[in-house]
Every structure is written in C-alpha cells, then in structure tokens.
Write a protein that holds these residues in place. Structure first.
Motif, short mmCIF file in Angstrom:
data_model
loop_
_atom_site.label_atom_id
_atom_site.label_comp_id
_atom_site.label_asym_id
_atom_site.label_seq_id
_atom_site.Cartn_x
_atom_site.Cartn_y
_atom_site.Cartn_z
N HIS A 65 0.83 -1.20 0.00
CA HIS A 65 0.00 0.00 0.00
C HIS A 65 0.87 1.26 0.00
O HIS A 65 0.46 2.32 -0.49
CB HIS A 65 -0.91 -0.02 1.22
CG HIS A 65 -2.16 0.78 1.05
ND1 HIS A 65 -2.23 2.12 1.31
CD2 HIS A 65 -3.40 0.42 0.63
CE1 HIS A 65 -3.45 2.56 1.08
NE2 HIS A 65 -4.18 1.55 0.65
N SER A 72 0.39 6.22 3.97
CA SER A 72 0.32 4.98 4.74
C SER A 72 1.49 4.87 5.71
O SER A 72 1.47 4.05 6.62
CB SER A 72 0.32 3.77 3.80
OG SER A 72 -0.86 3.74 3.04
N HIS A 75 1.18 4.72 9.32
CA HIS A 75 0.97 3.44 9.99
C HIS A 75 2.33 2.90 10.40
O HIS A 75 2.97 2.14 9.69
CB HIS A 75 0.26 2.49 9.02
CG HIS A 75 -0.32 1.29 9.69
ND1 HIS A 75 -1.53 1.32 10.33
CD2 HIS A 75 0.14 0.04 9.82
CE1 HIS A 75 -1.80 0.13 10.81
NE2 HIS A 75 -0.81 -0.67 10.52
N TRP A 159 -6.47 -3.14 10.58
CA TRP A 159 -5.58 -2.30 9.77
C TRP A 159 -6.35 -1.57 8.68
O TRP A 159 -6.18 -0.35 8.47
CB TRP A 159 -4.48 -3.16 9.14
CG TRP A 159 -3.54 -2.36 8.29
CD1 TRP A 159 -2.40 -1.73 8.68
CD2 TRP A 159 -3.68 -2.10 6.89
NE1 TRP A 159 -1.81 -1.10 7.60
CE2 TRP A 159 -2.57 -1.31 6.50
CE3 TRP A 159 -4.62 -2.47 5.93
CZ2 TRP A 159 -2.40 -0.87 5.19
CZ3 TRP A 159 -4.44 -2.03 4.61
CH2 TRP A 159 -3.34 -1.24 4.26
N GLN A 163 -6.87 2.45 8.25
CA GLN A 163 -6.51 3.13 7.02
C GLN A 163 -7.70 3.87 6.41
O GLN A 163 -7.57 4.98 5.90
CB GLN A 163 -5.96 2.13 6.00
CG GLN A 163 -4.56 1.65 6.30
CD GLN A 163 -3.53 2.74 6.10
OE1 GLN A 163 -3.57 3.49 5.12
NE2 GLN A 163 -2.60 2.86 7.04
N ARG A 167 -8.23 8.21 5.77
CA ARG A 167 -8.57 8.91 4.53
C ARG A 167 -9.43 10.14 4.77
O ARG A 167 -9.51 11.03 3.93
CB ARG A 167 -9.28 7.96 3.55
CG ARG A 167 -8.41 6.84 3.02
CD ARG A 167 -7.16 7.41 2.35
NE ARG A 167 -6.17 6.40 2.06
CZ ARG A 167 -5.25 5.98 2.90
NH1 ARG A 167 -5.22 6.47 4.14
NH2 ARG A 167 -4.36 5.10 2.53
#
Length: 398
Positions: A65, A72, A75, A159, A163, A167
């Motif tokens: 990703h 990302s 993360h 997860w 994510q 956004r």
C-alpha cells in the motif's frame, strides 16, 4: 492512473492472488475423505507458521500500500504492534466466549466444508477454510490453525479500518474508528457458533471500501473476487463503486463492468462445482425469504433459541449510535462517504433480513468503520467544532 499507482495495484492484486493460491491449494489437492492432520506430519511449529503468515501476506497486501499512498507511512511499527495486540485480545475473547463452547460444532463444519458436504451457504464460502487447512498442514494442529487464521485476519480487518479512517480523519481521530469496532465486537459474536468466514470476509470488505475511495480498480477487483469466495455480500461493493465514480462517465461504466465480471466469476466458481445453478432458489438453505421469521410475523421458517427482541436490538445497536451525528452533518460529508452509507448500510441490513437472522450482528461489523468514520467526519466538519479541534481533519482523496 500513474505508473506508480498501476504498479501498486498490480502488486496488491498479485498479493491477493497469492492468498487465493494458498487457500485453494488444500481444497484442490486433497481428496475425500479429508480428516484432521496428525501432529507428527506438521511442517513447522505454530509460531513459525504465524511468522510466515505475517511476513508473506502483510508484505503482499499491507506493505505494498505504501507504493500507492505515502501517507500509509502514518501506519508505524508501533501502530502495527498495537493493532496486532488488539487483534490478539479480540481473538482471545472469541475463544473464551465462543470457541470453547462450540468446538464440536466447529470441527463438524470444518470437515463438512472440506469434504464438500456442507449445506448452503457455507459450502459456497471456501476461502477461509482452505487457508486454515493450509495452516493446519503447517502446524499439525487444528486449534493453532484456527487461532492463527482468526488472529491475522482480525489484524488485517483492524488495519484496513484504521486506514479507511485516515482517509477522512486526523490520525488520532482514526483510532476512534478502531475503538468503536473493539467495543461492539463482543456483541457481534454473541449468537453464533464460530465460523471461520468472518475475519477474512470483514477484512476484504473494508479493503474494498478503501479501494473504492481511492479508485483503485485492479486492487478492488482482487479484493472483490476473494471477498465473494469468503462471503457473497462483497458483491454490493460493485454498485457502491459505480455510484461513487459515475461522474467519470464512460470509464466508470467500463470499470464497474470489469468489477461485476470479477465478482460474478468468483460467485459462480464457488457454486457451480457444488451443483448450484441459476434456477436454484435456495441461497441460505431455505426456499423462501426470512423476512417474516425475522420480524416475528407468521409461521417461522426456522427456529432459534435467541429471543425475538434481539432481531431488533442488534441492528439498532450497530447503526443507531452513529446515525444522529451523520444526519446532522450529512450535507458536509464527502460525497464518497455519503454514497457508501446510502448503498452499503441498507443493502447489508436488507440482506440479513432476507437471508439470515437479524440478530447475527457479526454481519454488521464491517459497516462500523464506515459509520464511525462518517460520524466523526460529520462532527469534525461542523463549523463550531473546527476551531475546537485546532486543526482541519484529513481530507478525502475523492
């Protein structure tokens, strides 16, 4: 589409193909009668199996990703560790609340599906059982295989939800999405026997929502195909994509047709080998819809020990806490969030009303990341709250 995004989508699809191969291999290579693997035939220890699972699938699906969206990187390793620990706690709760009381039933489902003798619709959802069977060959122990499968795909579910929240929300706000899932999780597993379908199905469903928002068609097609092989509800992602992106014109139509073809191919591939034909009326083991039975009207088509009131309580529990915030800030919400709420929430609820029990709220758990994100986004966008928060929430990609 940029070259970088195309490469990322292709890599993600390749990772999901690897997941499909790992699940399909035991289903296609073994012949009936399939029995439990003897411990002496284990390939590796359970901890090594978890390492292989975590490294292989995480790099293929989650790590790639980063190729598409540098954000990302929010993360971090610490976030991953926290989500892994949260998934472990949820898996432990599942064991204490469900597994230890229904092991015999779970073993029966497992062998029935692997031997092709389970009743619809469970026979048409082979992906999670094939994947668990592969883990059983690695570990030589059915319990370890089930726990590893549930743990990892619960992590992937968390997860993807985190994510999705990122956004639309500031990083710290996205954790509220995860918190909502954890709080509702015990209710979602209150009335069922512990099928292996749900963690993988939920993870792929939320990944599909994420790919809809990001307009990643190739990755979405892969998630959709695998999602249908885990649970046919994933097909509702196709109209959701079209309605989110119809303003693109003709390209949106062709992309949606491609997604519909991928979903239909997976749908038929999981059913035709077991004798299903379009003329068959039974999708859920019954020849009629469950509407009257769920609402307590007329002669019931099926019997349950769960009180009728739970058919009303559970749908409300998983939707009502979010709806006032969403309704109040509806006009301020991003178009993609509005479309996903209007398409996915009613469709999933209607599917449960017609083909399942309304109290089976595990079916609603994939909606929680969407509803929680929409509620938080609506709250954050309210003019009087922007100044209070001190910073503008993360903006949507659409």
């Amino acid at each position: 589409m940029t070259r970088r995004r195309w490469l990322g989508d292709t890599a993600t699809a390749a990772g999901m193909l690897l997941l499909a191969v790992l699940a399909a291999w035991p289903l296609l290579s073994e012949t009936s009668p399939v029995t439990f693997v003897e411990p002496a035939r284990a390939a590796v220890a359970p901890w090594l199996a978890l390492t292989i699972l975590a490294l292989g699938v995480t790099v293929a699906i989650v790590g790639l990703h980063l190729l598409v969206d540098p954000r990302s990187g929010l993360h971090t390793a610490g976030t991953s560790l926290l989500l892994l620990l949260t998934a472990a706690a949820m898996t432990g709760w599942h064991f204490l609340a469900v597994d230890q009381f229904s092991e015999g039933q779970q073993r029966g489902w497992y062998l029935d599906i692997l031997n092709g003798r389970s009743a619809p619709p469970h026979q048409f959802r082979p992906l999670p059982y094939g994947f668990t069977r592969g883990l059983e060959h690695l570990t030589g122990e059915w319990h370890s295989a089930c726990l590893l499968c549930r743990w990892f795909f619960t992590y992937l579910f968390l997860w993807a939800a985190h994510q999705f929240g990122l956004r639309f929300l500031a990083p710290r706000r996205a954790w509220y999405v995860v918190a909502a899932m954890v709080l509702l999780y015990p209710f979602s597993i209150a009335y069922y026997g512990g099928q292996l379908t749900d963690p993988l199905s939920h993870a792929l469903f939320v990944l599909g929502m994420l790919y809809i928002v990001e307009d990643r068609v190739v990755a979405l097609a892969a998630a959709l195909a695998l999602g249908v092989a885990a649970k046919e509800t994933a097909l509702v992602l196709v109209p959701a994509y079209f309605l989110c992106h119809w303003r693109q014109g003709i390209p949106a139509f062709w992309k949606s047709a491609f997604l519909a073809a991928a979903g239909a191919a997976a749908f038929l591939a999981c059913r035709i080998p077991f004798g299903w034909r379009p003329s068959n009326r039974s999708l859920n083991g019954l020849d009629a819809l469950m509407i009257g039975t769920n609402l307590g009207i007329g002669e019931p088509l099926a019997l349950t020990t769960v009180p009728l009131v739970m058919n009303y309580v559970h749908p409300l529990l998983f939707t009502l806490p979010f709806l006032p915030f969403i309704a109040r800030g509806w006009r301020l919400l991003d178009a993609s969030l509005r479309v996903l709420c209007l398409v996915l929430v009613p469709t999933v609820l209607l599917s449960s009303l017609c083909f399942s029990w309304l109290y089976e709220s595990r079916n609603y758990l994939p909606l929680v990341p969407l509803l929680a994100t929409a509620a938080l986004r609506a709250y954050d966008l309210a003019p009087r709250n922007r100044q209070h928060l001190g910073s503008e929430p993360a903006s949507s990609l659409t």
